[in-house]
Design a protein around this motif. Structure first.
Motif, mmCIF file in Angstrom:
data_model
loop_
_atom_site.group_PDB
_atom_site.id
_atom_site.type_symbol
_atom_site.label_atom_id
_atom_site.label_comp_id
_atom_site.label_asym_id
_atom_site.label_seq_id
_atom_site.Cartn_x
_atom_site.Cartn_y
_atom_site.Cartn_z
ATOM 1 N N VAL A 38 0.835 -1.203 0.000
ATOM 2 C CA VAL A 38 0.000 0.000 0.000
ATOM 3 C C VAL A 38 0.872 1.256 0.000
ATOM 4 O O VAL A 38 0.579 2.219 -0.718
ATOM 5 C CB VAL A 38 -0.988 -0.010 1.180
ATOM 6 C CG1 VAL A 38 -1.735 1.313 1.274
ATOM 7 C CG2 VAL A 38 -1.976 -1.152 1.019
ATOM 8 N N ASN A 39 1.958 1.259 0.761
ATOM 9 C CA ASN A 39 2.841 2.430 0.781
ATOM 10 C C ASN A 39 3.500 2.658 -0.569
ATOM 11 O O ASN A 39 3.690 3.799 -0.999
ATOM 12 C CB ASN A 39 3.892 2.300 1.878
ATOM 13 C CG ASN A 39 3.315 2.555 3.241
ATOM 14 O OD1 ASN A 39 2.341 3.271 3.386
ATOM 15 N ND2 ASN A 39 3.909 1.945 4.252
ATOM 16 N N LYS A 40 3.845 1.592 -1.270
ATOM 17 C CA LYS A 40 4.422 1.728 -2.603
ATOM 18 C C LYS A 40 3.394 2.327 -3.560
ATOM 19 O O LYS A 40 3.717 3.204 -4.363
ATOM 20 C CB LYS A 40 4.894 0.376 -3.115
ATOM 21 C CG LYS A 40 5.576 0.460 -4.461
ATOM 22 C CD LYS A 40 6.139 -0.864 -4.889
ATOM 23 C CE LYS A 40 6.819 -0.738 -6.244
ATOM 24 N NZ LYS A 40 7.374 -2.007 -6.690
ATOM 25 N N GLN A 41 2.149 1.861 -3.462
ATOM 26 C CA GLN A 41 1.081 2.424 -4.300
ATOM 27 C C GLN A 41 0.903 3.913 -4.011
ATOM 28 O O GLN A 41 0.753 4.724 -4.931
ATOM 29 C CB GLN A 41 -0.239 1.692 -4.051
ATOM 30 C CG GLN A 41 -0.260 0.267 -4.539
ATOM 31 C CD GLN A 41 -1.507 -0.479 -4.088
ATOM 32 O OE1 GLN A 41 -2.200 -0.069 -3.165
ATOM 33 N NE2 GLN A 41 -1.778 -1.593 -4.748
ATOM 34 N N ARG A 42 0.912 4.277 -2.729
ATOM 35 C CA ARG A 42 0.763 5.683 -2.349
ATOM 36 C C ARG A 42 1.906 6.522 -2.902
ATOM 37 O O ARG A 42 1.689 7.623 -3.419
ATOM 38 C CB ARG A 42 0.741 5.829 -0.822
ATOM 39 C CG ARG A 42 -0.505 5.289 -0.171
ATOM 40 C CD ARG A 42 -0.469 5.454 1.347
ATOM 41 N NE ARG A 42 -0.395 6.866 1.693
ATOM 42 C CZ ARG A 42 0.422 7.369 2.607
ATOM 43 N NH1 ARG A 42 1.234 6.598 3.290
ATOM 44 N NH2 ARG A 42 0.422 8.666 2.863
ATOM 45 N N SER A 43 3.115 6.005 -2.821
ATOM 46 C CA SER A 43 4.274 6.726 -3.312
ATOM 47 C C SER A 43 4.197 6.937 -4.815
ATOM 48 O O SER A 43 4.439 8.037 -5.321
ATOM 49 C CB SER A 43 5.543 5.953 -2.946
ATOM 50 O OG SER A 43 6.670 6.568 -3.497
ATOM 51 N N GLU A 44 3.843 5.899 -5.540
ATOM 52 C CA GLU A 44 3.767 5.985 -7.000
ATOM 53 C C GLU A 44 2.636 6.910 -7.450
ATOM 54 O O GLU A 44 2.717 7.508 -8.521
ATOM 55 C CB GLU A 44 3.611 4.606 -7.613
ATOM 56 C CG GLU A 44 4.870 3.777 -7.508
ATOM 57 C CD GLU A 44 4.712 2.364 -8.015
ATOM 58 O OE1 GLU A 44 3.565 1.941 -8.296
ATOM 59 O OE2 GLU A 44 5.739 1.679 -8.143
ATOM 60 N N ALA A 45 1.582 7.024 -6.640
ATOM 61 C CA ALA A 45 0.447 7.881 -6.975
ATOM 62 C C ALA A 45 0.672 9.320 -6.516
ATOM 63 O O ALA A 45 -0.187 10.176 -6.722
ATOM 64 C CB ALA A 45 -0.830 7.319 -6.345
ATOM 65 N N GLY A 46 1.816 9.587 -5.864
ATOM 66 C CA GLY A 46 2.121 10.937 -5.406
ATOM 67 C C GLY A 46 1.349 11.338 -4.167
ATOM 68 O O GLY A 46 1.109 12.523 -3.948
ATOM 69 N N GLU A 47 0.972 10.389 -3.340
ATOM 70 C CA GLU A 47 0.184 10.669 -2.142
ATOM 71 C C GLU A 47 1.033 10.792 -0.883
ATOM 72 O O GLU A 47 0.496 10.883 0.210
ATOM 73 C CB GLU A 47 -0.863 9.560 -1.939
ATOM 74 C CG GLU A 47 -1.850 9.445 -3.065
ATOM 75 C CD GLU A 47 -2.753 8.239 -2.932
ATOM 76 O OE1 GLU A 47 -2.784 7.602 -1.852
ATOM 77 O OE2 GLU A 47 -3.437 7.913 -3.912
ATOM 78 N N THR A 48 2.340 10.783 -1.026
ATOM 79 C CA THR A 48 3.223 10.903 0.134
ATOM 80 C C THR A 48 3.951 12.238 0.083
ATOM 81 O O THR A 48 3.944 12.926 -0.939
ATOM 82 C CB THR A 48 4.257 9.763 0.159
ATOM 83 O OG1 THR A 48 5.021 9.822 -1.042
ATOM 84 C CG2 THR A 48 3.589 8.417 0.260
#
Length: 75
Positions: A38-48
């Motif tokens: 989930v953290n990788k998905q967030r990072s790739e989506a620019g949510e971090t």
């Protein structure tokens, strides 16, 4: 799950964790693996805070580009 995650990401995390427990995958590490995904998905989506560009390849230039150009250069 990390702070600042949206309710959608929280649900994805819980679903993955439950899925891994049900399937018997990653015994004892279900939480860790679900959080990493989930953290990788967030990072790739620019949510971090520090959104990183998606990784593609090694990030290195081709090794022979400059050498071959010098070798084939007419004198």
């Amino acid at each position: 799950m990390s702070k600042g995650a949206s309710p959608k990401r929280e649900r994805e995390y819980k679903e993955l964790e439950h899925k891994f427990e049900k399937e018997g995958r990653y015994p004892g590490r279900e939480e860790e693996v679900a959080a990493r995904i989930v953290n990788k998905q967030r990072s790739e989506a620019g949510e971090t805070k520090e959104a990183k560009a998606p990784r593609g390849g090694t990030g290195h230039r081709r090794a022979n580009t400059t050498r071959s150009a010098r070798r084939n250069k007419p004198s």
